[in-house]
Write a protein that holds these residues in place. Structure first.
Motif, PDB file in Angstrom:
ATOM      1  N   ILE A 105       0.838  -1.205   0.000  1.00  0.00           N
ATOM      2  CA  ILE A 105       0.000   0.000   0.000  1.00  0.00           C
ATOM      3  C   ILE A 105       0.871   1.253   0.000  1.00  0.00           C
ATOM      4  O   ILE A 105       0.630   2.203  -0.766  1.00  0.00           O
ATOM      5  CB  ILE A 105      -0.941  -0.008   1.218  1.00  0.00           C
ATOM      6  N   LEU A 106       1.898   1.264   0.845  1.00  0.00           N
ATOM      7  CA  LEU A 106       2.785   2.425   0.903  1.00  0.00           C
ATOM      8  C   LEU A 106       3.510   2.644  -0.421  1.00  0.00           C
ATOM      9  O   LEU A 106       3.657   3.781  -0.879  1.00  0.00           O
ATOM     10  CB  LEU A 106       3.809   2.234   2.028  1.00  0.00           C
ATOM     11  N   THR A 107       3.945   1.569  -1.037  1.00  0.00           N
ATOM     12  CA  THR A 107       4.645   1.676  -2.321  1.00  0.00           C
ATOM     13  C   THR A 107       3.744   2.296  -3.378  1.00  0.00           C
ATOM     14  O   THR A 107       4.169   3.153  -4.164  1.00  0.00           O
ATOM     15  CB  THR A 107       5.131   0.293  -2.775  1.00  0.00           C
ATOM     16  N   GLU A 108       2.480   1.897  -3.363  1.00  0.00           N
ATOM     17  CA  GLU A 108       1.530   2.466  -4.322  1.00  0.00           C
ATOM     18  C   GLU A 108       1.273   3.936  -4.027  1.00  0.00           C
ATOM     19  O   GLU A 108       1.283   4.777  -4.944  1.00  0.00           O
ATOM     20  CB  GLU A 108       0.214   1.680  -4.277  1.00  0.00           C
ATOM     21  N   LEU A 109       1.061   4.266  -2.741  1.00  0.00           N
ATOM     22  CA  LEU A 109       0.787   5.659  -2.371  1.00  0.00           C
ATOM     23  C   LEU A 109       1.976   6.570  -2.661  1.00  0.00           C
ATOM     24  O   LEU A 109       1.798   7.748  -2.985  1.00  0.00           O
ATOM     25  CB  LEU A 109       0.417   5.735  -0.887  1.00  0.00           C
ATOM     26  N   ARG A 110       3.188   6.022  -2.545  1.00  0.00           N
ATOM     27  CA  ARG A 110       4.390   6.815  -2.776  1.00  0.00           C
ATOM     28  C   ARG A 110       4.914   6.682  -4.211  1.00  0.00           C
ATOM     29  O   ARG A 110       6.024   7.113  -4.504  1.00  0.00           O
ATOM     30  CB  ARG A 110       5.480   6.393  -1.780  1.00  0.00           C
ATOM     31  N   HIS A 111       4.101   6.072  -5.083  1.00  0.00           N
ATOM     32  CA  HIS A 111       4.446   5.934  -6.502  1.00  0.00           C
ATOM     33  C   HIS A 111       5.809   5.256  -6.682  1.00  0.00           C
ATOM     34  O   HIS A 111       6.610   5.635  -7.542  1.00  0.00           O
ATOM     35  CB  HIS A 111       4.432   7.296  -7.190  1.00  0.00           C
ATOM     36  N   GLY A 112       6.062   4.268  -5.824  1.00  0.00           N
ATOM     37  CA  GLY A 112       7.272   3.463  -5.935  1.00  0.00           C
ATOM     38  C   GLY A 112       8.511   4.064  -5.303  1.00  0.00           C
ATOM     39  O   GLY A 112       9.574   3.434  -5.319  1.00  0.00           O
ATOM     40  N   GLU A 113       8.403   5.245  -4.728  1.00  0.00           N
ATOM     41  CA  GLU A 113       9.578   5.917  -4.159  1.00  0.00           C
ATOM     42  C   GLU A 113       9.793   5.436  -2.716  1.00  0.00           C
ATOM     43  O   GLU A 113       9.370   6.069  -1.754  1.00  0.00           O
ATOM     44  CB  GLU A 113       9.404   7.431  -4.194  1.00  0.00           C
ATOM     45  N   MET A 114      10.491   4.309  -2.579  1.00  0.00           N
ATOM     46  CA  MET A 114      10.690   3.688  -1.276  1.00  0.00           C
ATOM     47  C   MET A 114      12.164   3.569  -0.893  1.00  0.00           C
ATOM     48  O   MET A 114      12.486   3.055   0.174  1.00  0.00           O
ATOM     49  CB  MET A 114      10.055   2.303  -1.271  1.00  0.00           C
ATOM     50  N   ALA A 115      13.071   4.048  -1.725  1.00  0.00           N
ATOM     51  CA  ALA A 115      14.500   3.829  -1.498  1.00  0.00           C
ATOM     52  C   ALA A 115      14.977   4.431  -0.182  1.00  0.00           C
ATOM     53  O   ALA A 115      15.813   3.843   0.515  1.00  0.00           O
ATOM     54  CB  ALA A 115      15.307   4.400  -2.663  1.00  0.00           C
ATOM     55  N   SER A 116      14.458   5.594   0.167  1.00  0.00           N
ATOM     56  CA  SER A 116      14.899   6.257   1.403  1.00  0.00           C
ATOM     57  C   SER A 116      13.853   6.183   2.502  1.00  0.00           C
ATOM     58  O   SER A 116      13.961   6.880   3.518  1.00  0.00           O
ATOM     59  CB  SER A 116      15.241   7.721   1.115  1.00  0.00           C
TER      60      SER A 116
END
Length: 270
Positions: free
Chosen positions: A212-223
């Motif tokens: 869910i977080l990955t979708e909400l953040r449009h894939g920006e999970m690196a940091s």
């Protein structure tokens, strides 16, 4: 799978209500290779706990006793704090620690010790949610170093510039707490720097949240950080594979100092 960082998460009760003892624990944790030392933020707790320390004073002691550990309150109930005061506290503590502060935030709950009702705080969850969001807006503005002009539903900050700024840019990283099945805290966390899911029972729960977080953040999970609290002895590796970046041993309120040292000696997770 990225390296899972490890942090002590200390309930500041009884043996751990002594800030000097906690600062010494943090120094020992740093020497042993731990990555962080976070503390509970509570005004009171249930019996048999008798003694409770202030988290901010304790964190200042940790900051001066360590050089590398990331530190912070996990989690601070912003709706019972004045955001202008928190802005000053966080900036000062971030500078004292040379940019090592992480601010954990949440709605809080009255069910464990009645600390909201017993101190006349807001009990309605939705209202506290709006107060939390408004506080976060004020903090972000304050950390910018620009004049803050905020006239909201709950708080007023009328043309105050909060200098010096935190060392970290654009401000102190903020992690939000929430239950995995509750969408609103996850949406809030997606706008911030990390999520601390409460009461996880299985890695599959975490994997769903991460999706869910990955979708909400449009894939920006690196940091982006995801911290999980697990009882000592529970293998954190499946949670790391599900997306966790931090592991915190979940210690019981009132835990003796010697027991904490045993957890510390067992070493970081990975």
């Amino acid at each position: 799978m990225t390296r899972l960082r490890s942090a002590l998460w200390l309930p500041l009760f009884d043996d751990l209500a002594d800030p000097r003892a906690v600062a010494q624990l943090a120094a020992e944790a740093e020497e042993a290779g731990w990555d962080g030392c976070f503390v509970w933020d509570q005004l009171c707790w249930r019996e048999p706990v008798q003694q409770v320390a202030d988290p901010w004073i304790t964190l200042a002691a940790i900051a001066t006793a360590t050089e590398r550990l990331r530190l912070g309150p996990m989690m601070s109930v912003l709706p019972r704090r004045r955001p202008a005061k928190v802005a000053r506290e966080t900036a000062t503590l971030d500078r004292l620690s040379d940019g090592r502060l992480t601010l954990g935030v949440g709605l809080g709950s009255d069910r464990f010790a009645g600390e909201l009702s017993r101190t006349g705080e807001q009990l309605d969850d939705r209202r506290r949610g709006r107060m939390l969001d408004e506080s976060l807006e004020i903090l972000a503005a304050a950390w910018s170093g620009e004049p803050v002009r905020h006239h909201g539903e709950h708080y007023t900050v009328d043309d105050i510039t909060f200098l010096p700024r935190p060392l970290q840019r654009p401000g102190v990283p903020v992690w939000a707490a929430g239950f995995p099945g509750n969408v609103k805290p996850i949406r809030r966390a997606a706008r911030l720097d990390g999520f601390f899911p409460a009461n996880l029972e299985h890695p599959d729960q975490l994997a769903e949240v991460v999706g869910i977080l990955t979708e909400l953040r449009h894939g920006e999970m690196a940091s982006y950080d995801i911290a999980v609290a697990l009882p000592p002895g529970v293998d954190p590796e499946p949670y790391a594979r599900a997306g966790a970046t931090w592991w915190l041993p979940d210690l019981d309120p009132g835990i003796p100092l010697d027991t904490v040292r045993g957890v510390l000696r067992d070493g970081p997770a990975m």
